[in-house]
Each structure stands twice: as structure tokens, then as C-alpha cells.
Design an enzyme around this catalytic site. Structure first.
Site, PDB file in Angstrom:
ATOM      1  CG  HIS A 129      41.759  63.092  74.382  1.00  0.00           C
ATOM      2  ND1 HIS A 129      42.805  62.669  75.144  1.00  0.00           N
ATOM      3  CD2 HIS A 129      41.776  64.446  74.426  1.00  0.00           C
ATOM      4  CE1 HIS A 129      43.432  63.719  75.638  1.00  0.00           C
ATOM      5  NE2 HIS A 129      42.842  64.819  75.217  1.00  0.00           N
ATOM      6  CD  GLU A 150      39.888  69.601  67.447  1.00  0.00           C
ATOM      7  OE1 GLU A 150      38.954  68.842  67.137  1.00  0.00           O
ATOM      8  OE2 GLU A 150      39.894  70.822  67.231  1.00  0.00           O
ATOM      9  CG  ASP A 151      45.253  68.652  68.424  1.00  0.00           C
ATOM     10  OD1 ASP A 151      44.457  69.489  67.980  1.00  0.00           O
ATOM     11  OD2 ASP A 151      45.500  68.509  69.631  1.00  0.00           O
TER      12      ASP A 151
HETATM   13 MN    MN Z   1      43.319  66.916  75.404  1.00  0.00          MN
END
Ligand code: MN
Length: 706
Positions: free
Chosen positions: A72, A76-77
Site C-alpha cells: 500500500h 507513494e514512497d
Molecule cells: Mn501506511
């Protein structure tokens, strides 16, 4: 420390080997992607997604949800893209991860508290697949459990957001266990002193309460046994946050709240629930008006139970909840409970989350039918889960709720009628976008306005809100009215000139008599009527002509006065006839068409041949000299077929600044084909230039204006 092996062991309980393998593959992928990253606590980053997946495994979520949980934070990262995930793990998993990343991007911090409810709806609206929310909630739960590692300011912000948004979302989905844990964790971070005080008070009270609880529990259990009813009885601990919010919202003291003792009876069947109810009502006197039957009429999130309050000894109140085992599972896990037994029923994981959630709602619908109650709550559930609304932000962060399919124009009118009326373009998420583009939840919409802008009639084709529609219509009506008055004034002036008069020196007595007869109160109304073509300027002029002219030769009336000049900016009361497509330079005649205003034809147009000399129906017109408009003309060409001919025609026309709107080729058996072209020009001189250039092409044999 939890490991992926430990998780795999637990998964054998309800997933098959292939699915467990897939979950493990997602874990190792995430481990590599997050390699070198650490959490604030110092642990390797991958411990977080692993913990999130474990929380979901506790709810028996399907393998795709668990894979998405592992991945998840990857988009994003890390460097990994959505496409990369899709290639590796398939579309469903990539969609969930993408949805979770989008939710992460929503920033709640600066929003007013009053908007919290809209935010909750927005979270639900943004997740087409309900599993997105379940992963997000599990993510938030683990972050709350490990919040201590964050700096205090951030702790407070995240705690606030959890109380405002995520705990209520969990409640809406009926996930009570998760909601209560989120609330208690957030409460401790947000109000550390208050939570410490209440906790201490609860521990103190527990000692005195213990005896009371045991004696009531025993009394109920014994009575159930005497009646031959199987069922478990347990006392329920009060949660810190719920004690606090009761003190706050109901103004109760801690002692008052602690004087309520709560119990739950879990039975084998629905019948047993009602029997148990009779038994406890027989044992203790019920408090009037406190009985609620959520079995017959379930709550919007699917919660079912019987609730009743009883008078106990020494002024205490006993709260009892009675429900079956299944209802009890639903009460603590809500939608997650519903989704997992669907997996048992159908091991193919192809059923996507959307279908599953839909089934959940259908299940509610059936329950509701059985209960035979109003449809209202179903509507609530549906709008919450399958939103007919979209939620978008203004640049300042205000949330607007709009119906599905709403566009930037709808948004502009929702902000303010003036914003709608003067909007010219928009930015969606800081990028220029068409005004007609349907909006999606979570987008930030900025409307660009200019004071001179006006609503466009074409907007009516795509706006969906009543507010935008009626505001645009209203504006156009007012504008049309103004334009009609103006055209009426010019037409009347034109005819009055034939009598050597003007509107300003008309006899006021004669004018007011005419207005009276027509049922008008102002001159503008009369002019509007003329401009719309409902009343003949010619006839009105004759009535209003100066008295001394009466009896003189009326032939003057339709003799050549100065022709009315057409600027092309007359707006909605002026139309160019489609049949002949007049352009500046063409001799023109205006036909006064009832209800439409003035329709301009070429004077040699066949359609007005029989009436062009009828002064009651037609007016002589001329073009103003300063027209700055584009006009459509139609050309017919006979051409020799040739490769790339259409392109040649279009570039040739464009080379002399004519815009080609349409080119149709009709193939014929002949060597020559027929081409039909629609293009725009400024006037006859421009048209002549265009035609000369086209004729010069080798392939073009014949060229005519239609
Ligand atoms: Mn998270």
C-alpha cells in the site's frame, strides 16, 4: 517480531496455497521496494505493511486485500509505478493500492470541523472498491498503535483526523471493534490528560463494580438456564472515549455514566433473542421507552440486536443487548464480516470488492423487505457506499457536494451565481481542463473568471445541477430581452425615418394610447415585442408618425429609407438563414420572423423571393462596415480523385485564413468526385480569395458556392 511466515501460517486457516503464495510474493516485493527505509521507531519499513496485512488477516479479508496491504505504500514512497504493480500483481491489486494512495493524499488538517461529515462521505465516494477503505482503515489503525514515535504536533493532527474521519467511517461500515480502538488511541493522543483521568477513575470504579457485575450476570445466567435457553452472558467494559463523549455531549457526570451497567446476551437463534428479552423483562423491570428492536429494523450499517434498559437495585441502570452469534460477529466487524463469508461461499477471487459490497447492500435490502419498513435507510446506505455524489474542493479547501456527472460549470454556480456567469475556463488539480469535463471526488477545482464573460448556451448541454441550469437560462432570457429591445428600437427608428420622425419626438399621447391598446406599460415592452418579430415595426411606425403627415402619400412608407445596418453582434434575436448563408458583401434582406426576431437572407434567396418587397414582413438591410465575425459558407467542388486531396484542400484554405469545418467526399462512378466543404470566412472579398486559391489547384475542375 511478527514475520511473514507467522502470517502465512495463520492464513492457511482460510486461504488456499496459491493465494498464500501470492501474498508472500507481495511481501517480498514490498520488502525490496522499501529496502533501506525505516519507520520513525527505527524498525525496517516493511514491518508496517506486514502489520497492516495482519490486521486484515484478522478480519479474514481476501488475498487481494492482503497483497494490496503489503504494497500500500509502494507507489507513494518508492520508485515503483502503478503500471509496474499492475504488471506484477494484476489490475485489482494495483487499483486498491492506487485508491489507498489517493486517500493518503487528501489532507484533512486545515478543514473546518463542520466539514468532517462531508469528508467521511468523500472517503467513501473515492473508493469504488470497498477494499480500498478496509486497507486504509487497517493502515490507520497500525499507525495509531505506533503513533508514539511521531513528534507531538503530528500526533495531535493524526489523532484529530482519526476522530473526525476514520473512526466515523469505520462506524458507517459497522466495524465497531476497529472504530472503538481507533477512538481510544486517538483520544489518548489528543487529550492525554483527560484520558489519563478517566482511565484512573475507571480502574478505581472497577473494584466496586465487580461485585455488582458478577451478581447481575449470575442472576441473568441462572434465569436463562431455568428457562432452558442456551446463551452466553457477559458484562461489557466501557470505552474511554465513549465515556468521555457521553460526559461531553450529554453533560453527565462520570458517576452517572458509571452507574450504567452493560451486558450482552448472545443466543443461538433469532427466536431465542425474543425469548431472552421476555426473561430479562421478567427478572428486572424495564425502563419505559428504552426498548429498541434492531433485529426487525436493522441499522443502516447492518447492525442487528435487541436493546433494552432495566431498573437494577440501588438506582443503577442495566443495559442489555441481545443478539445471535452471527449478529454479534457483524456488530464487531461490519462490512468486513460480510465480505469474508462471501469468500467461503465462492473461492474464486474474481468477484471484485464492488460486487461484494453491492451484495452486502442487497442483503440489507432483503432484511429491510422482511422488516417491511421505510426505504429511507437503504437510500442512506447506497449513497454512502455507491455515491451518486462527487465531493470536490475549492482552492481554499471548502468541500462541495455535487451530483455524479457534475462539471466545472456546475461547480462554479454552486460557489456563486456570479462566479458561474463570469466563468471562462477552469483548472482541475492545477491543470487547465475543459469546462464540460465531469468532476471526480477529491479533485481541486479552480474557476477562472473575467468580468466581461457571459454564460454560453452550449453549457446547457452538459450541466447537471438545477442551479446551474436555471441560472444560465435566466441569464440568457434577460440578455435576449435586452437584445430584442435594441433591435426593436432600430427597426422602429428605421420605419419612423421614412416619415421624417424619430422615437424621441413621438407624441406622448399617441404613444400611451398605443401602449394601452397593446397592454404594455413601457416603451421597452413594445420595442421588445417588435424585436421578437411579434409586432410589425412598419405598422407601429404608421401609428406613431407625426400628425401633420397624416393623409399624405403613404407610398413613402415602403420606399427606400436608409437600410438598417447589421453588425453581427445583435445576438440571439438575429439569425443567419441556413438556406443561403449570407456573408458580409452579399446583398441582404431581413425577414421578421414571429417569435424569433430577424432572419437574414441573401436578397436573391429563393425562400424570400415572394415576400421580399412586403414591407410588413421584410426590411432592407446592409452590412455595417466594421464587422469582425466569421461566417460559414458552403462550397461544392468537382475534383479529380487524388491521394491526400482532402489535406491539400484544407491546407490551401487554411493558408488564406479560412477555417475548414467539414469536408465530405462523395465518390461517383465518374472520374470526378463531388466534394462538399463548410468553411468560415470574413466576407465576400475573403471568400473570393479562398475560391481563387482552391480553383488554382490542379485537381479542382469546378467550384461553386452553394
Ligand atoms: Mn501506511
Amino acid at each position: 517480531m511478527p514475520t511473514v511466515d507467522a502470517l502465512s501460517d495463520r492464513l492457511t486457516e482460510y486461504l488456499d496455497l496459491q493465494q498464500i503464495k501470492a501474498v508472500r510474493r507481495a511481501y517480498f516485493y514490498a520488502e525490496q521496494a522499501h529496502d533501506g527505509q525505516r519507520r520513525k521507531s527505527g524498525e525496517p519499513y516493511v514491518t508496517h505493511p506486514l502489520a497492516v496485512a495482519s490486521i486484515l488477516a484478522g478480519m479474514h479479508m481476501d488475498h487481494q486485500s492482503l497483497m494490496a496491504a503489503m504494497l500500500h505504500d509502494v507507489i507513494e514512497d518508492t520508485e515503483v509505478s502503478r503500471e509496474g504493480l499492475e504488471n506484477q500483481f494484476g489490475q485489482a491489486v494495483a487499483d486498491i493500492v492506487d485508491g489507498v494512495s489517493k486517500l493518503t493524499h487528501l489532507e484533512f488538517e486545515t478543514r473546518a470541523e463542520a466539514q468532517a461529515e462531508n469528508f467521511q462521505k468523500m472517503v467513501l465516494a473515492m473508493a469504488v472498491d470497498i477494499r480500498v477503505i478496509l486497507v486504509k482503515l487497517a493502515d490507520r489503525l497500525h499507525n495509531m498503535r505506533t503513533l508514539g514515535a511521531m513528534p507531538p504536533e503530528k500526533q495531535r493532527r493524526i489523532a484529530r483526523e482519526t476522530l473526525d474521519i476514520y473512526a466515523p467511517v469505520a462506524a458507517r461500515l459497522g466495524m465497531r471493534d476497529l472504530q472503538l480502538e481507533l477512538e481510544d488511541l486517538a483520544f489518548q493522543s489528543y487529550h492525554p490528560m483527560r484520558s489519563k483521568y478517566i482511565r484512573r477513575a475507571v480502574v478505581q470504579a472497577r473494584g466496586q463494580r465487580k461485585d455488582v457485575i458478577t451478581s447481575i450476570e449470575d442472576a441473568i445466567r441462572n434465569r436463562l438456564q431455568q428457562e432452558g435457553l442456551k446463551g452466553g452472558v457477559s458484562g461489557r467494559e466501557k470505552h474511554l472515549y465513549s465515556i468521555y463523549s457521553k460526559m461531553k455531549s450529554k453533560g453527565k457526570s462520570f458517576a452517572e455514566i458509571m452507574d450504567v451497567f452493560a451486558f450482552r446476551i448472545v443466543t443461538e437463534s433469532v427466536d431465542d433473542c425474543y425469548r431472552a428479552l421476555g426473561i430479562v423483562h421478567n427478572l428486572y423491570k424495564p425502563v419505559p421507552g428504552r426498548f429498541k428492536d434492531y433485529i426487525a429494523i436493522p441499522k443502516a450499517n447492518g447492525y442487528q440486536s435487541l436493546h433494552t434498559d432495566l431498573f437494577g437495585a440501588r438506582d443503577i441502570t442495566i443495559e442489555v443487548q441481545i443478539r445471535t452469534k452471527e449478529m454479534d460477529a457483524v456488530a464487531s466487524q461490519g462490512i468486513a464480516e460480510h465480505s469474508h463469508y462471501k469468500i467461503y461461499g465462492d473461492s474464486s477471487s474474481a468477484i471484485d470488492g464492488y460486487n461484494r459490497a453491492r451484495k452486502w447492500v442487497q442483503g440489507l435490502l432483503e432484511m429491510q423487505k422482511r422488516a417491511g419498513n421505510s426505504m429511507e435507510f437503504i437510500e442512506t446506505v447506497k449513497t454512502d457506499l455507491f455515491p451518486d455524489e462527487v465531493y470536490v474542493f475549492s482552492p481554499k479547501g471548502r468541500i462541495f457536494e455535487l451530483p455524479q456527472g457534475a462539471t466545472a460549470v456546475d461547480f462554479a454556480y454552486a460557489v456563486h451565481t456570479d462566479v458561474g456567469n463570469s466563468c471562462v475556463s477552469c483548472r482541475i488539480n492545477r491543470r487547465l481542463a475543459p469546462l464540460s469535463q465531469p468532476l471526480q471526488s477529491g479533485q481541486t477545482v479552480e474557476i477562472i473568471t473575467t468580468p466581461s464573460a457571459q454564460p454560453n448556451m452550449a453549457w446547457l448541454n452538459f450541466v447537471v445541477t438545477g442551479k446551474a441550469r436555471s441560472a444560465i437560462r435566466h441569464f440568457l432570457k434577460v440578455q435576449q430581452r435586452g437584445e430584442s429591445v435594441e433591435l426593436g428600437r432600430r427597426l422602429l427608428t428605421q420605419f419612423l425615418t421614412n416619415y421624417g420622425a424619430s422615437i424621441d419626438d413621438v407624441d406622448p399621447m399617441v404613444l400611451s394610447q398605443l401602449l394601452d391598446e397593446a397592454g404594455f406599460t413601457t416603451l421597452d415592452e413594445l420595442l421588445e415585442d417588435i424585436g421578437m418579430g411579434n409586432r410589425m415595426a412598419y405598422v407601429v411606425a404608421r401609428r406613431l408618425r407625426p400628425a401633420e403627415e397624416t393623409g399624405e402619400d403613404e407610398q413613402d412608407g415602403d420606399s427606400t429609407g436608409a437600410a438598417l445596418a447589421i453588425q453581427g453582434t445583435e445576438g440571439m434575436v438575429l439569425h443567419y438563414a441556413r438556406c443561403c448563408g449570407p456573408i458580409p458583401g452579399d446583398p441582404i434582406t431581413g425577414h421578421i420572423s414571429t417569435g424569433r426576431g430577424l432572419v437574414i437572407h441573401r436578397t436573391d434567396c429563393r425562400n424570400i423571393a415572394f415576400m421580399k418587397d412586403d414591407a410588413e414582413k421584410c426590411v432592407y438591410l446592409k452590412w455595417a462596415t466594421n464587422i469582425d465575425e466569421e461566417f460559414i459558407v458552403n462550397l461544392d467542388l468537382k475534383v479529380e480523385s487524388e491521394r491526400g486531396l482532402i489535406a491539400t484542400l484544407a491546407t490551401t484554405a487554411a493558408g488564406v485564413s479560412a477555417n475548414v469545418l467539414k469536408v465530405d467526399i462523395t465518390e461517383t462512378d465518374d472520374a470526378l468526385n463531388t466534394v462538399h466543404m463548410d468553411l468560415t470566412v470574413k466576407d465576400r472579398i475573403h471568400l473570393a480569395t479562398v475560391m481563387r486559391k482552391l480553383k488554382a489547384l490542379k485537381a479542382v475542375y469546378k467550384l461553386t458556392r452553394v
